[in-house]
Enzyme design. Structure first.
Site, PDB file in Angstrom:
ATOM      1  N   LYS A 203       0.874  -1.181   0.000  1.00 14.46           N
ATOM      2  CA  LYS A 203       0.000   0.000   0.000  1.00 14.46           C
ATOM      3  C   LYS A 203       0.913   1.232   0.000  1.00 14.46           C
ATOM      4  O   LYS A 203       1.405   1.658   1.032  1.00 14.46           O
ATOM      5  CB  LYS A 203      -0.876  -0.030   1.262  1.00 14.46           C
ATOM      6  CG  LYS A 203      -2.185   0.722   1.177  1.00 14.46           C
ATOM      7  CD  LYS A 203      -2.091   2.183   0.793  1.00 14.46           C
ATOM      8  CE  LYS A 203      -1.984   3.119   1.972  1.00 14.46           C
ATOM      9  NZ  LYS A 203      -1.730   4.525   1.538  1.00 14.46           N
TER      10      LYS A 203
ATOM     11  N   GLU B 228       9.245   1.724  10.898  1.00 11.13           N
ATOM     12  CA  GLU B 228      10.356   2.641  10.623  1.00 11.13           C
ATOM     13  C   GLU B 228       9.754   4.027  10.643  1.00 11.13           C
ATOM     14  O   GLU B 228       9.030   4.405   9.727  1.00 11.13           O
ATOM     15  CB  GLU B 228      10.965   2.355   9.248  1.00 11.13           C
ATOM     16  CG  GLU B 228      11.543   0.964   9.094  1.00 11.13           C
ATOM     17  CD  GLU B 228      12.872   0.767   9.796  1.00 11.13           C
ATOM     18  OE1 GLU B 228      13.383   1.725  10.416  1.00 11.13           O
ATOM     19  OE2 GLU B 228      13.397  -0.352   9.737  1.00 11.13           O
TER      20      GLU B 228
ATOM     21  N   CYS C  68      13.968  10.519   6.665  1.00 12.02           N
ATOM     22  CA  CYS C  68      13.814  10.162   8.079  1.00 12.02           C
ATOM     23  C   CYS C  68      15.131  10.309   8.827  1.00 12.02           C
ATOM     24  O   CYS C  68      15.154  10.580  10.009  1.00 12.02           O
ATOM     25  CB  CYS C  68      13.305   8.741   8.185  1.00 12.02           C
ATOM     26  SG  CYS C  68      14.328   7.585   7.266  1.00 12.02           S
TER      27      CYS C  68
ATOM     28  N   GLU D  53      10.102  16.586  14.495  1.00 15.14           N
ATOM     29  CA  GLU D  53      10.602  16.367  13.141  1.00 15.14           C
ATOM     30  C   GLU D  53       9.960  17.357  12.167  1.00 15.14           C
ATOM     31  O   GLU D  53       8.743  17.499  12.135  1.00 15.14           O
ATOM     32  CB  GLU D  53      10.252  14.931  12.716  1.00 15.14           C
ATOM     33  CG  GLU D  53      10.820  14.548  11.375  1.00 15.14           C
ATOM     34  CD  GLU D  53      10.410  13.133  10.958  1.00 15.14           C
ATOM     35  OE1 GLU D  53       9.217  12.808  11.059  1.00 15.14           O
ATOM     36  OE2 GLU D  53      11.297  12.383  10.531  1.00 15.14           O
TER      37      GLU D  53
HETATM   38  P1  NAD Z   1       2.428   8.879   7.010  1.00 15.76           P
HETATM   39  O1  NAD Z   1       2.558   8.189   8.315  1.00 15.76           O
HETATM   40  O2  NAD Z   1       1.464   9.986   6.878  1.00 15.76           O
HETATM   41  O3  NAD Z   1       2.010   7.832   5.871  1.00 15.76           O
HETATM   42  C1  NAD Z   1       2.751   6.669   5.624  1.00 15.76           C
HETATM   43  C2  NAD Z   1       1.846   5.628   4.997  1.00 15.76           C
HETATM   44  O4  NAD Z   1       0.913   5.171   5.961  1.00 15.76           O
HETATM   45  C3  NAD Z   1       1.005   6.116   3.832  1.00 15.76           C
HETATM   46  O5  NAD Z   1       0.936   5.093   2.861  1.00 15.76           O
HETATM   47  C4  NAD Z   1      -0.360   6.364   4.472  1.00 15.76           C
HETATM   48  O6  NAD Z   1      -1.413   6.269   3.541  1.00 15.76           O
HETATM   49  C5  NAD Z   1      -0.413   5.240   5.466  1.00 15.76           C
HETATM   50  N1  NAD Z   1      -1.253   5.451   6.650  1.00 15.76           N
HETATM   51  C6  NAD Z   1      -1.388   6.585   7.378  1.00 15.76           C
HETATM   52  N2  NAD Z   1      -2.198   6.372   8.433  1.00 15.76           N
HETATM   53  C7  NAD Z   1      -2.555   5.066   8.386  1.00 15.76           C
HETATM   54  C8  NAD Z   1      -3.373   4.221   9.196  1.00 15.76           C
HETATM   55  N3  NAD Z   1      -4.000   4.677  10.287  1.00 15.76           N
HETATM   56  N4  NAD Z   1      -3.514   2.921   8.860  1.00 15.76           N
HETATM   57  C9  NAD Z   1      -2.884   2.436   7.787  1.00 15.76           C
HETATM   58  N5  NAD Z   1      -2.118   3.174   6.954  1.00 15.76           N
HETATM   59  C10 NAD Z   1      -1.953   4.467   7.254  1.00 15.76           C
HETATM   60  O7  NAD Z   1       3.902   9.320   6.612  1.00 15.76           O
HETATM   61  P2  NAD Z   1       4.332  10.226   5.366  1.00 15.76           P
HETATM   62  O8  NAD Z   1       3.926  11.627   5.649  1.00 15.76           O
HETATM   63  O9  NAD Z   1       3.898   9.584   4.088  1.00 15.76           O
HETATM   64  O10 NAD Z   1       5.923  10.085   5.449  1.00 15.76           O
HETATM   65  C11 NAD Z   1       6.726  10.895   6.224  1.00 15.76           C
HETATM   66  C12 NAD Z   1       7.115  10.198   7.507  1.00 15.76           C
HETATM   67  O11 NAD Z   1       7.745   8.954   7.239  1.00 15.76           O
HETATM   68  C13 NAD Z   1       8.106  10.998   8.319  1.00 15.76           C
HETATM   69  O12 NAD Z   1       7.714  11.104   9.658  1.00 15.76           O
HETATM   70  C14 NAD Z   1       9.391  10.196   8.209  1.00 15.76           C
HETATM   71  O13 NAD Z   1      10.273  10.356   9.257  1.00 15.76           O
HETATM   72  C15 NAD Z   1       8.908   8.815   8.047  1.00 15.76           C
HETATM   73  N6  NAD Z   1       9.929   8.002   7.357  1.00 15.76           N
HETATM   74  C16 NAD Z   1      10.625   7.076   8.080  1.00 15.76           C
HETATM   75  C17 NAD Z   1      11.616   6.318   7.471  1.00 15.76           C
HETATM   76  C18 NAD Z   1      12.400   5.289   8.230  1.00 15.76           C
HETATM   77  O14 NAD Z   1      12.953   4.387   7.617  1.00 15.76           O
HETATM   78  N7  NAD Z   1      12.476   5.359   9.538  1.00 15.76           N
HETATM   79  C19 NAD Z   1      11.877   6.502   6.125  1.00 15.76           C
HETATM   80  C20 NAD Z   1      11.161   7.468   5.429  1.00 15.76           C
HETATM   81  C21 NAD Z   1      10.162   8.194   6.068  1.00 15.76           C
END
Ligand code: NAD
Length: 492
Positions: free
Chosen positions: A175, A250, A284, A385
């Site tokens: 997804k 992550e 991240c 962040e």
């Molecule tokens: P997000 O949490 O908004 O979304 C991530 C994914 O989760 C999307 O596909 C979204 O549709 C889905 N999602 C959101 N809420 C959900 C729920 N309740 N149930 C199921 N799926 C759900 O994150 P974003 O804004 O897309 O990405 C940025 C974030 O990702 C930043 O905080 C960043 O630090 C983190 N990130 C972490 C890493 C790592 O490896 N640690 C790498 C890249 C990004």
């Protein structure tokens, strides 16, 4: 405009709702693709297909060597399609081409690496403390894995889950982020072409609450591998706990990048830049807190600011561009809000601090590289962040002070140290609360070594031999080698 469809059970299909949404190119602000708006019914179909594929002998009885061959074929197809995959991903998230094309090549290497591991999942014979018993441990796949990923590096971050999960024999429902679905639908097409049996790799698209939540709630799913923000990670973790699903999370970071007074300052300036201005800070592992020793603070800042002023900012499709636009309008608004918050908290803005508009900046979704000094570690700008090109600079007096400030945050994804003193480097590595520590470099990753977070930055590890264990479960097998003469009413 290209119209994409969902990949379920080896076939391309329309979403049950018959609704699509548009994917917007961050630089031009123009819609370039139509993405299926999947929801609960599509989630159900995808999990059903993955569950059936998991039990289907066509996949379940494949040897590790045969799974490895499929993964290798997929890696070769990715290599042959690097330009296409890079162009699609770059259109979706606006990351500069120089970084995207390198990342896509690395994606192929990840598949090669886990292809090699697929037939090296060895069990063990246990020298058990009972007579007349042969005990061995074998490792089995978990079942259906749901991979949920964000928009900053869709192909790479999905591959970190997909390659070990498939090498271990699981099936997958992917997804992608609603902002960047196209490259993963293209990856799904390549998986089909590589010959994975129907239902082993499914890609469904849509919004988190509409399709992500039903996927996480589905009782047929064994594991959720999630990369995203802290709030999403918490919601997924709580929902997965309802029926004891395994999770890998992550999440975010607020990583310290520490420059000691004995550092090679030229190298450290480069490391500070790649830490926070690479990928426009939308990573991240961003080194978003720069900790400078008192004695080098002013001179270091001067060099850093001079180097950042030279950055080529603009159209991410050009290979020479170093800083591109912010990937989404919501993220752009959030970064500008946090810059205002930092100013209101009393931090001093010594560079940037505003958006960039006009010729060369497309539709204006650009934030100038921004540096704040006079930051205290208890300010929100030092603790939360930003996920953008915003650097906080903090001072420290000595080694103990640096480590205390570095660890005084709820995240623990990564940390950087710049020093030429070996004793100091090793001591700092031991004392930093972070899943990755870079010494005299910053932001390197590899499929050969684990990556993941301490504290609120996550659970579990991706990469290296360690990651394949995240997609396996142990089975202990007891075989009697002689008839048992013990009292059957007493535990053996
Ligand atoms: P997000 O949490 O908004 O979304 C991530 C994914 O989760 C999307 O596909 C979204 O549709 C889905 N999602 C959101 N809420 C959900 C729920 N309740 N149930 C199921 N799926 C759900 O994150 P974003 O804004 O897309 O990405 C940025 C974030 O990702 C930043 O905080 C960043 O630090 C983190 N990130 C972490 C890493 C790592 O490896 N640690 C790498 C890249 C990004």
């Amino acid at each position: 405009m290209k119209t994409y469809r969902l990949l379920i059970d080896g076939r391309w299909c329309d979403p049950a709702s018959d609704e699509w949404f548009e994917s917007i190119e961050p630089y031009s602000g123009k819609a370039w693709a139509r993405i299926p708006r999947g929801a609960a019914e599509d989630a159900d179909r995808a999990v059903e297909a993955a569950d059936r594929a998991f039990r289907n002998p066509e996949w379940a009885r494949l040897t590790g060597t045969a799974r490895g061959a499929l993964l290798r074929r997929l890696a070769d197809l990715i290599e042959a399609n690097v330009d296409l995959l890079g162009a699609v991903e770059q259109r979706d998230n606006g990351k500069p081409m120089a970084e995207v094309s390198g990342q896509v090549r690395t994606v192929a290497q990840w598949f090669h690496y886990y292809a090699g591991l697929a037939d090296k999942i060895e069990g063990s014979v246990v020298p058990i403390n009972k007579p007349d018993v042969f005990n061995y441990v074998k490792y089995e796949p978990l079942g259906v894995v749901v991979a949920i990923t964000p928009w900053n590096s869709p192909l790479a971050l999905t591959t970190w889950k997909m390659a070990p999960a498939l090498a271990a024999g699981n099936t997958l429902v992917i997804k992608p982020s609603e902002y960047t679905s196209a490259s993963l639908l293209e990856l799904g097409r390549l998986a089909l072409e590589a010959g994975f049996p129907a239902g082993v790799v499914n890609v469904v698209t849509g919004y988190g609450p509409e399709i992500g939540e039903p996927l996480v709630a589905d009782q047929r799913v064994a594991k959720i591998a999630f990369t995203g923000g802290e709030a999403g990670g918490r919601a997924v973790n709580l929902a997965a706990a309802a029926d004891f699903k395994a999770v890998t999370l992550e999440l975010g970071g607020k990583s310290p990048n520490i420059v000691f007074d004995d550092a090679d300052l030229e190298q450290a300036v480069k490391g500070a830049i790649s830490g926070i201005f690479g990928a426009s800070g939308q990573t991240c592992m961003a080194g978003s807190r720069l900790l400078l020793h008192d004695s080098i603070h002013d001179a270091f800042l001067e060099r850093l600011i001079a180097a950042v002023r030279e950055a080529r900012i603009g159209d991410p499709a050009l290979m020479e561009t170093q800083i591109g636009p912010i990937a989404t309008r919501a993220q752009y608004d959030k970064i500008l809000r946090m810059i205002e918050m930092a100013k209101a908290e009393g931090a001093t803005c010594v560079l940037g601090g505003h958006s960039l508009e006009g010729p060369g900046y497309g539709q204006g979704q650009f934030v100038a590289p921004t540096i704040f000094t006079d930051v205290r570690n208890d300010m929100r700008i030092a603790q939360e962040e930003v996920f953008g090109p915003v650097l906080c600079v903090l001072r420290f007096k000595d080694e103990a002070d640096a480590i205390r400030i570095a660890n005084d945050v709820r995240y623990g994804l990564a940390a950087g140290i710049w020093t030429q003193n070996l004793r100091r480097a090793f001591d700092s590595v031991d004392r930093l609360e972070a899943g990755t520590v870079w010494v005299n470099n910053y932001r390197a990753t590899s499929f050969t070594t684990p990556f993941g977070g301490y504290k609120h930055s996550g659970i579990g590890r991706e990469g290296g031999t360690e990651a394949i264990r995240e997609y396996l479960q142990a089975k202990s097998v007891w075989i009697s080698t002689r008839p048992n003469r013990a009292n059957p009413f007493v535990l053996g």
